[in-house]
Design an enzyme around this catalytic site. Structure first.
Site, PDB file in Angstrom:
ATOM      1  N   ASP A   1       0.856  -1.178   0.000  1.00 47.52           N
ATOM      2  CA  ASP A   1       0.000   0.000   0.000  1.00 47.52           C
ATOM      3  C   ASP A   1       0.896   1.232   0.000  1.00 47.52           C
ATOM      4  O   ASP A   1       1.575   1.518   0.995  1.00 47.52           O
ATOM      5  CB  ASP A   1      -0.914   0.007   1.234  1.00 47.52           C
ATOM      6  CG  ASP A   1      -1.881   1.170   1.171  1.00 47.52           C
ATOM      7  OD1 ASP A   1      -2.780   1.237   2.018  1.00 47.52           O
ATOM      8  OD2 ASP A   1      -1.735   2.002   0.250  1.00 47.52           O
TER       9      ASP A   1
HETATM   10  C1  GLC Z   1      -3.510   4.886  -0.229  1.00 46.56           C
HETATM   11  C2  GLC Z   1      -4.491   3.951   0.448  1.00 46.56           C
HETATM   12  C3  GLC Z   1      -4.880   2.792  -0.410  1.00 46.56           C
HETATM   13  C4  GLC Z   1      -4.855   3.225  -1.861  1.00 46.56           C
HETATM   14  C5  GLC Z   1      -3.410   3.483  -2.224  1.00 46.56           C
HETATM   15  C6  GLC Z   1      -3.254   3.971  -3.681  1.00 46.56           C
HETATM   16  O1  GLC Z   1      -2.603   5.373   0.707  1.00 46.56           O
HETATM   17  O2  GLC Z   1      -4.158   3.435   1.733  1.00 46.56           O
HETATM   18  O3  GLC Z   1      -6.173   2.367   0.026  1.00 46.56           O
HETATM   19  O4  GLC Z   1      -5.391   2.216  -2.681  1.00 46.56           O
HETATM   20  O5  GLC Z   1      -2.802   4.413  -1.368  1.00 46.56           O
HETATM   21  O6  GLC Z   1      -3.825   5.219  -3.835  1.00 46.56           O
END
Ligand code: GLC
Length: 740
Positions: free
Chosen positions: A272
């Site tokens: 993430d």
């Molecule tokens: C963000 C979120 C995640 C998201 C990712 C890409 O920080 O935690 O849910 O899909 O980054 O944007």
């Protein structure tokens, strides 16, 4: 039957058809250099300019992009790879398409209030059709974190507090995104997130620590992921948080033991954002090299936006700290996904093809989803629906005409110009029936200025009914948007109190990304409709419900606390050794100089008791339903057994409406203590005025299983209670026994 557990594992069926793909994967993998393998594990966030990445693309150093939504740019980047790189492995383009791409649906927490897997699947299908037109083929959704803490901003993205409801609805979202086949160009690979336990964040403060015993992890936080993977989810995203000292990006128990060994997941795992590198902040890794090592050995296969893999994998292999076979397994999962998506055959997106954006069908689906997400929490004096005798309404509040905020959090590609607000919808749809007196009262939800109050109160005085649209701007919910006090922000509470003084019927319509603590307002409002952030078509949906074109049917997917200090409060709590004993001696009842033990000693708050303001599963309608005649087909079950549980439900009002009927059980005694209630199934049923229908659930002993201290899933003999109920705090109660 809405039970995730019975979903046949689409993934197993798919694997059978994938033998041809497996051969292609192995063949391609055998030709790849280590550098090209690492390139596939590298995901970048697009700058919007294809030329910025041309040299990396030629060398095969990027496997995927997120945040590129221009189909011309996507094709330009893809062309470099398909024509100038050595192995021509197509890029995979991804985006957070959480509750709509252009046509925005209610936030997932709102969609969950529909308890309707069909409408949720449809919403994800619409999102996939629209996003894939831009060249997006992978979305970072559904978010299926269980959470019981409305202070946490990301509750907005969740499907609520319950593992069974989230399992059924999360699986429906996966099916909607992925469609009939991943190979279809209008399918998106789903990405179930955030694995795992993110919603247990301490204090409801985002990215914070979680302490989750394995029994709780398996009972509460893992089931929704298992159900979504059984429904065929193609990918999974790890969570930012640590569990018991181990960040999920380095958690091989989660990623190897549970996900791969126990669940046979053959999809791909992505980090993430910077979660790999953030293991340094956690104090779990000393530096980027150790972060790369721990993440890869744990099973994180694609690194989003940070570049520890590109920088350190070659040396880590040379130093024997990771094996190339581990890299090969990761790249297999990435290549398999790209083959399943058909990207090798169809790498380009058709530009200028007939667009489905905002099509009538899509808008109609978004309106229906918004209607079914609305929850009627209070309706005294039959205030709603607005009667034909009402000749004027005062439309007041910062959310009455807030097209941007109405879309809610995570609407990166939403366009507020397309949002139809309640003010616009009521004027358009019912402007002939009622005179609309509009006065905002407050410019935005956090507005501390009361200069608009006079006009608002004047509008109220001139009207037969007050419609106050209160709540939160969208920026107050979502990622990193946690609140330590979940009452209305700004001067909304003061405005509501002033409006009440006019003596006119007061209807509160609340748009928010979380349950708000509205105890005081719930006492003074005559009616309350909870609309969450209802999306593009929220206005027409709210208008139709307020004016009775369609009755509300939503029920709460999450408990509403009386006040912030009551959190965590949720229906499936344990009984404790001293459950609250009525009558409770509450704060203002206590005599002055009361002696220490005169108030009794049981589990409740002196200033809040122990009950929530509104319980999980609660929601009213414009009619009433009477439950009667509970019947169990058996009063004893063997360990491998099932029974039918039925009752009758009569619509005792004068409008047809839909009731969401819920089945709960309680295991009275266990080798580990068991919750006082557990949802096991639910059904939506439309009932005509005066009609009585019979509702029957099948309860299988498998649904009574829990994880014991030895981490075995067991059904233990003993006494059980069962309810068929309108919500988690009441219902027809029966009992049965499970014998040896
Ligand atoms: C963000 C979120 C995640 C998201 C990712 C890409 O920080 O935690 O849910 O899909 O980054 O944007």
């Amino acid at each position: 039957m809405a039970t995730a557990i019975l979903i046949v594992s689409c993934q197993q069926q798919q694997t059978g058809q994938d033998s041809e793909i497996e051969n292609k994967v192995e063949d391609l993998l055998s030709k790849m250099t280590l550098s090209e393998k690492i390139g596939q594990m590298n995901q970048l966030s697009s700058s919007g300019n294809a030329d910025d990445f041309k040299e990396m693309l030629k060398k095969g150093m990027v496997g995927s992009f997120l945040n590129e939504v221009n189909p011309v740019t996507i094709n330009k980047m893809q062309k470099v790879v398909m024509e100038e790189s050595r192995l021509k492995i197509p890029l995979l383009f991804s985006r957070d398409v959480i509750h709509g791409y252009k046509t925005i649906f209610p936030i997932p927490l709102g969609q969950a209030a529909s308890w309707n897997p069909d409408i949720i699947e449809k919403g994800a299908r619409v999102a996939a059709q629209e996003a894939s037109e831009a060249g997006i083929r992978w979305t970072f959704a559904p978010m299926i974190d269980i959470t019981r803490d409305p202070r946490w901003g990301r509750i907005a993205e969740s499907l609520g507090e319950d593992p069974v409801l989230t399992s059924v609805l999360g699986a429906a979202m996966v099916k909607g995104f992925q469609g009939k086949s991943l190979n279809d160009t209008n399918s998106l690979a789903a990405c179930v997130k955030h694995f795992c336990g993110y919603g247990a964040t301490e204090g409801g403060r985002d990215y914070n620590t979680t302490i989750i015993p394995e029994q709780t992890l398996r009972e509460v936080y893992l089931p929704s992921f298992k159900a979504s993977i059984d429904a065929g989810a193609a990918t999974l995203m790890v969570s930012f948080n640590e569990i018991n000292g181990v960040p999920s990006s380095g958690n091989d128990f989660l990623l190897r033991q549970v996900l791969r060994k126990e669940w046979n997941f053959d999809g791909m795992v992505v980090s993430d954002w910077g979660s790999v590198e953030e293991m340094i902040n956690h104090g779990f890794c000393a530096d980027r090299k150790e972060a790369a090592m721990k993440a890869i050995n744990a099973g994180v296969e694609m690194e989003m936006v940070t570049s520890t893999y590109v920088e350190h994998v070659e040396n880590l292999i040379k130093e024997g700290k990771i094996k190339e076979s581990t890299i090969d397994e990761a790249v297999r999962n990435i290549l398999r996904l790209k083959f399943r998506l058909g990207l090798f055959d169809k790498p380009y997106v058709a530009v200028n093809s007939k667009s489905s954006l905002y099509s009538d069908e899509h808008l109609a689906s978004a309106k229906e989803a918004a209607i079914q997400s609305l929850v009627l929490l209070k309706n005294e004096n039959n205030t709603l629906p607005i009667k034909s005798t009402v000749k004027s309404v005062a439309i007041i509040g910062p959310l009455a005409d807030a097209p941007y905020d109405q879309m809610g959090t995570w609407t990166l590609d939403g366009e507020q110009e397309h949002t139809i607000t309640p003010l616009v919808a009521i004027k358009e749809e019912f402007g002939k029936q009622v005179k609309v007196n509009y006065a905002k009262g407050l410019e935005y939800s956090r507005d501390l200025s009361t200069k608009g109050f006079t006009a608002a109160i004047s509008a109220a005085r001139q009207s037969d009914v007050i419609l106050m649209f209160a709540g939160e701007e969208s920026i107050l919910s979502g990622e990193a948007r946690c609140r330590a006090d979940i009452t209305f922000p700004g001067k909304q509470r003061e405005l509501i109190a002033e409006l009440k003084k006019t003596g006119k019927p007061l209807v509160l319509v609340i748009m928010a990304g979380r349950p708000l603590a509205i105890t005081e307002e719930s006492k003074i409002a005559d009616a309350i409709v909870y609309a969450w952030h209802p999306g593009t078509m929220g206005g027409p949906a709210i208008a139709d419900v307020l004016f009775g074109k369609v009755p509300p049917s939503g029920k709460l997917p999450v408990t509403f606390p009386q006040m912030t200090g009551q959190i965590p409060v949720y229906y499936s709590q344990k009984n404790s050794g001293r459950p609250a004993k009525e009558p409770l001696m509450l704060l203002n009842d206590i005599p002055v100089s009361a002696k220490q033990f005169t108030l009794g000693c049981s589990s409740y708050y002196l200033d809040a008791g122990y009950k929530p303001l509104y319980p999980f599963g609660y929601g009213l309608s414009y009619t009433t339903f009477v439950y009667s005649d509970l019947k169990l087909s058996k009063n004893q079950m063997k360990k491998e057994d099932q029974m039918e549980i039925s009752c009758k439900i009569t619509n005792t009002g004068n409008v047809e409406a839909t009731e969401i009927v819920q089945l709960y059980i309680r295991d009275l005694v266990g080798s580990l203590t068991r919750p006082v209630k557990e949802l096991k199934d639910f059904k939506r049923v439309a009932i005509k005025p005066g009609e009585t229908v019979k509702i029957t659930f099948t309860l299988n002993t498998n649904q009574l299983k829990f994880w014991n201290a030895k981490m075995e899933q067991v059904v233990e003999p003993g006494q059980f209670k069962v309810w068929i109920a309108p919500n988690s705090s009441e219902g027809l109660e029966g009992s049965f026994e499970v014998t040896e």
